[in-house]
Design an enzyme around this catalytic site. Sequence first.
Site, mmCIF file in Angstrom:
data_model
loop_
_atom_site.group_PDB
_atom_site.id
_atom_site.type_symbol
_atom_site.label_atom_id
_atom_site.label_comp_id
_atom_site.label_asym_id
_atom_site.label_seq_id
_atom_site.Cartn_x
_atom_site.Cartn_y
_atom_site.Cartn_z
ATOM 1 N N SER A 143 2.526 -3.454 -2.053
ATOM 2 C CA SER A 143 2.516 -2.564 -0.775
ATOM 3 C C SER A 143 3.807 -2.256 -0.261
ATOM 4 O O SER A 143 4.738 -3.201 -0.449
ATOM 5 C CB SER A 143 1.625 -3.240 0.254
ATOM 6 O OG SER A 143 1.924 -2.532 1.331
ATOM 7 N N GLN A 161 2.745 0.998 -4.042
ATOM 8 C CA GLN A 161 2.093 1.803 -3.022
ATOM 9 C C GLN A 161 3.013 2.154 -2.058
ATOM 10 O O GLN A 161 3.679 1.365 -1.500
ATOM 11 C CB GLN A 161 0.651 0.835 -2.367
ATOM 12 C CG GLN A 161 0.247 1.576 -1.197
ATOM 13 C CD GLN A 161 0.725 1.354 0.069
ATOM 14 O OE1 GLN A 161 1.250 0.223 0.398
ATOM 15 N NE2 GLN A 161 0.750 2.465 0.868
ATOM 16 N N LEU A 162 2.748 3.698 -2.030
ATOM 17 C CA LEU A 162 4.005 4.112 -0.851
ATOM 18 C C LEU A 162 3.305 4.568 0.345
ATOM 19 O O LEU A 162 2.196 5.338 0.344
ATOM 20 C CB LEU A 162 4.726 5.176 -1.735
ATOM 21 C CG LEU A 162 5.464 6.230 -1.032
ATOM 22 C CD1 LEU A 162 6.745 5.248 -0.840
ATOM 23 C CD2 LEU A 162 5.957 7.335 -1.847
ATOM 24 N N TYR A 163 3.911 4.408 1.467
ATOM 25 C CA TYR A 163 3.547 5.103 2.554
ATOM 26 C C TYR A 163 4.491 5.927 3.020
ATOM 27 O O TYR A 163 5.799 6.038 2.429
ATOM 28 C CB TYR A 163 3.630 4.034 3.905
ATOM 29 C CG TYR A 163 2.300 3.167 4.170
ATOM 30 C CD1 TYR A 163 0.847 3.840 4.234
ATOM 31 C CD2 TYR A 163 2.313 1.740 4.103
ATOM 32 C CE1 TYR A 163 -0.222 3.138 4.423
ATOM 33 C CE2 TYR A 163 1.150 1.228 4.339
ATOM 34 C CZ TYR A 163 -0.105 1.676 4.499
ATOM 35 O OH TYR A 163 -1.027 1.181 4.713
ATOM 36 N N THR A 177 -0.657 6.435 -0.496
ATOM 37 C CA THR A 177 -1.723 6.031 0.692
ATOM 38 C C THR A 177 -1.749 7.179 1.938
ATOM 39 O O THR A 177 -0.641 7.467 2.413
ATOM 40 C CB THR A 177 -1.782 4.774 1.367
ATOM 41 O OG1 THR A 177 -1.711 3.602 0.312
ATOM 42 C CG2 THR A 177 -2.729 4.582 2.326
ATOM 43 N N ARG A 189 -8.179 -1.212 15.322
ATOM 44 C CA ARG A 189 -8.714 -2.560 15.004
ATOM 45 C C ARG A 189 -9.030 -3.323 16.323
ATOM 46 O O ARG A 189 -7.943 -4.059 16.764
ATOM 47 C CB ARG A 189 -7.759 -3.270 13.918
ATOM 48 C CG ARG A 189 -7.948 -2.274 12.715
ATOM 49 C CD ARG A 189 -6.820 -2.472 11.797
ATOM 50 N NE ARG A 189 -6.565 -1.484 10.834
ATOM 51 C CZ ARG A 189 -5.743 -1.539 9.843
ATOM 52 N NH1 ARG A 189 -4.769 -2.594 9.851
ATOM 53 N NH2 ARG A 189 -5.406 -0.360 9.085
ATOM 54 N N LYS A 247 -4.252 7.749 -2.699
ATOM 55 C CA LYS A 247 -5.198 6.683 -2.200
ATOM 56 C C LYS A 247 -5.771 7.151 -0.919
ATOM 57 O O LYS A 247 -4.827 7.427 0.061
ATOM 58 C CB LYS A 247 -4.612 5.506 -2.131
ATOM 59 C CG LYS A 247 -5.457 4.252 -1.642
ATOM 60 C CD LYS A 247 -4.667 3.004 -1.702
ATOM 61 C CE LYS A 247 -5.620 1.769 -1.314
ATOM 62 N NZ LYS A 247 -5.490 1.394 0.146
ATOM 63 N N HIS A 307 -9.931 2.557 2.928
ATOM 64 C CA HIS A 307 -8.890 1.591 3.503
ATOM 65 C C HIS A 307 -9.662 0.312 3.883
ATOM 66 O O HIS A 307 -9.365 -0.431 4.752
ATOM 67 C CB HIS A 307 -8.135 2.217 4.641
ATOM 68 C CG HIS A 307 -6.622 1.778 4.647
ATOM 69 N ND1 HIS A 307 -5.540 2.523 4.444
ATOM 70 C CD2 HIS A 307 -6.097 0.474 4.964
ATOM 71 C CE1 HIS A 307 -4.492 1.900 4.498
ATOM 72 N NE2 HIS A 307 -4.646 0.551 5.064
ATOM 73 N N ARG A 326 -10.707 0.204 7.483
ATOM 74 C CA ARG A 326 -9.879 -0.386 8.512
ATOM 75 C C ARG A 326 -9.042 0.900 9.199
ATOM 76 O O ARG A 326 -8.192 0.577 10.074
ATOM 77 C CB ARG A 326 -8.657 -1.081 7.844
ATOM 78 C CG ARG A 326 -9.077 -2.588 7.210
ATOM 79 C CD ARG A 326 -8.063 -3.062 6.223
ATOM 80 N NE ARG A 326 -6.825 -3.729 6.802
ATOM 81 C CZ ARG A 326 -7.109 -5.065 7.194
ATOM 82 N NH1 ARG A 326 -8.081 -5.512 7.210
ATOM 83 N NH2 ARG A 326 -5.878 -5.451 7.771
HETATM 84 C C1 FNR Z 1 -5.068 -3.315 3.372
HETATM 85 N N1 FNR Z 1 -5.214 -2.068 2.696
HETATM 86 C C2 FNR Z 1 -3.770 -1.503 2.429
HETATM 87 N N2 FNR Z 1 -3.775 -0.336 1.803
HETATM 88 C C3 FNR Z 1 -2.588 0.379 1.390
HETATM 89 O O1 FNR Z 1 -2.476 1.216 1.101
HETATM 90 N N3 FNR Z 1 -1.331 -0.313 1.866
HETATM 91 C C4 FNR Z 1 -1.413 -1.316 2.468
HETATM 92 O O2 FNR Z 1 -0.309 -2.138 2.831
HETATM 93 C C5 FNR Z 1 -2.684 -1.999 2.955
HETATM 94 N N4 FNR Z 1 -2.835 -3.266 3.570
HETATM 95 C C6 FNR Z 1 -3.979 -3.942 3.476
HETATM 96 C C7 FNR Z 1 -3.872 -5.299 4.442
HETATM 97 C C8 FNR Z 1 -5.043 -5.909 4.466
HETATM 98 C C9 FNR Z 1 -5.041 -7.300 5.137
HETATM 99 C C10 FNR Z 1 -6.203 -5.504 3.942
HETATM 100 C C11 FNR Z 1 -7.470 -6.135 3.959
HETATM 101 C C12 FNR Z 1 -6.228 -4.183 3.251
HETATM 102 C C13 FNR Z 1 -6.361 -1.454 2.258
HETATM 103 C C14 FNR Z 1 -6.556 -2.006 0.812
HETATM 104 O O3 FNR Z 1 -5.701 -1.457 -0.072
HETATM 105 C C15 FNR Z 1 -7.947 -1.854 0.418
HETATM 106 O O4 FNR Z 1 -8.133 -0.316 0.321
HETATM 107 C C16 FNR Z 1 -9.026 -2.380 0.957
HETATM 108 O O5 FNR Z 1 -8.892 -3.646 1.210
HETATM 109 C C17 FNR Z 1 -10.071 -2.415 0.033
HETATM 110 O O6 FNR Z 1 -11.425 -3.007 0.629
HETATM 111 P P1 FNR Z 1 -11.911 -4.428 0.260
HETATM 112 O O7 FNR Z 1 -11.665 -4.805 -1.072
HETATM 113 O O8 FNR Z 1 -10.901 -5.262 1.163
HETATM 114 O O9 FNR Z 1 -13.307 -4.479 0.760
#
Ligand code: FNR
Length: 357
Positions: A104, A125-127, A153, A162, A229, A253, A256
């Site tokens: 990430s 993965q890029l923001y 993303t 959250r 994504k 995500h 989230r």
């Molecule tokens: C994430 N996710 C996430 N996605 C992304 O594109 N960049 C990020 O930095 C993060 N950081 C992140 C931290 C934590 C603690 C979680 C739980 C999730 C989302 C992640 O890539 C993914 O889409 C989901 O976690 C998939 O769902 P499940 O497998 O956790 O149910």
Amino acid sequence: MMLEKFADVGRPPGLSRAAFDFLEGGAGDEITLRANESSFARWALLPRVCVDVAEVDDRSKLDGRQMNAPYFVAPTGAHRLFHPDAEVATAAAAMAADVPYATSTAASVSMEEVADIAPAERWFQLYCFKNRDVVSDLVHRAESSGYRALIITVDAPVLGIRRRDIRNRFSVGPEIRWANLEPYGAAALSDTEDGSTVARYFAEQIDPSVKWRDIERIVDATSLPVWIKGVLRPEDAERARDSGASGVYVSNHGGRQLDRVPPTIDVLPSIVDRVGGDIDVLMDGGVRSGADVVTAIALGARAVGLGRPPLSALAHGGKSAVIEYFQSMSGDVRHTLQLLGAQSVQDLDRSFLTSAI
Ligand code: FNR
């Protein structure tokens, strides 16, 4: 070694309540978070019998290459929250188990350091930062350190609400750094009195005005395949394809971001039907078992991402627990293929599924 060992095992000893909630929690009422997992059971599996399944092949194909697993480590930030070895442990475990690994933007170990220990199938993965020089430099660094794909993303123009994190006044200590961002003056994300610095940094730095034109510019400027994504609509999948992306990554995500969006397994088929013939379709969200992996692939995903489970394993026992988790997951996938009468992941199609039990 059973996958059950890692299911619903609760808060690992030593992990704070706030960090556990950050890991496990979702946005809003957590409706999407729960639905991601429960919706897989709406699909029943329909086995074929009298097929030679003495040997089954669980490799998938992505970007024209063979992957040694049908699943990958989804990009997640700040692994140091969960274990002192942080991304060094998770990436090395992925390397040991030959599982593709996405790191990430918000990792607590730099992409260069991760590259030294991660599998060859590693993705960045890029923001999208407001400062486009930061974006260009991150992409350049990913190219130079041998990452094979760029995951952009797009479902986080602003951070989801959250409630657990708000209730816990979740923030990170000075030991957590966004290592990839240090060259651009990102300070350690230590706490301030007004709550989470993570949320504040995100609001200050991440660009909420990103449009398809910006995606096109990134695609044009990089030699890496780009996967978008956070797509949930078929027409957005088409826009991604038309912007030059090589893949679309169906994700909410992990529940989230916006609550009450559909579970990913529900929207996957319509996206596969729209663009699956042209570009790769990946997905994540609620994948917890071999049957979940098989269901998503039978519906047309090329590979599925695992977000929380490897982090939970990391928190429970560092690198060795993450390796054990991957071994369990691969065992469960192969076992499911055998009982389903499918000789390989490549053989999976919708004929192996029927409506819910
Ligand atoms: C994430 N996710 C996430 N996605 C992304 O594109 N960049 C990020 O930095 C993060 N950081 C992140 C931290 C934590 C603690 C979680 C739980 C999730 C989302 C992640 O890539 C993914 O889409 C989901 O976690 C998939 O769902 P499940 O497998 O956790 O149910």
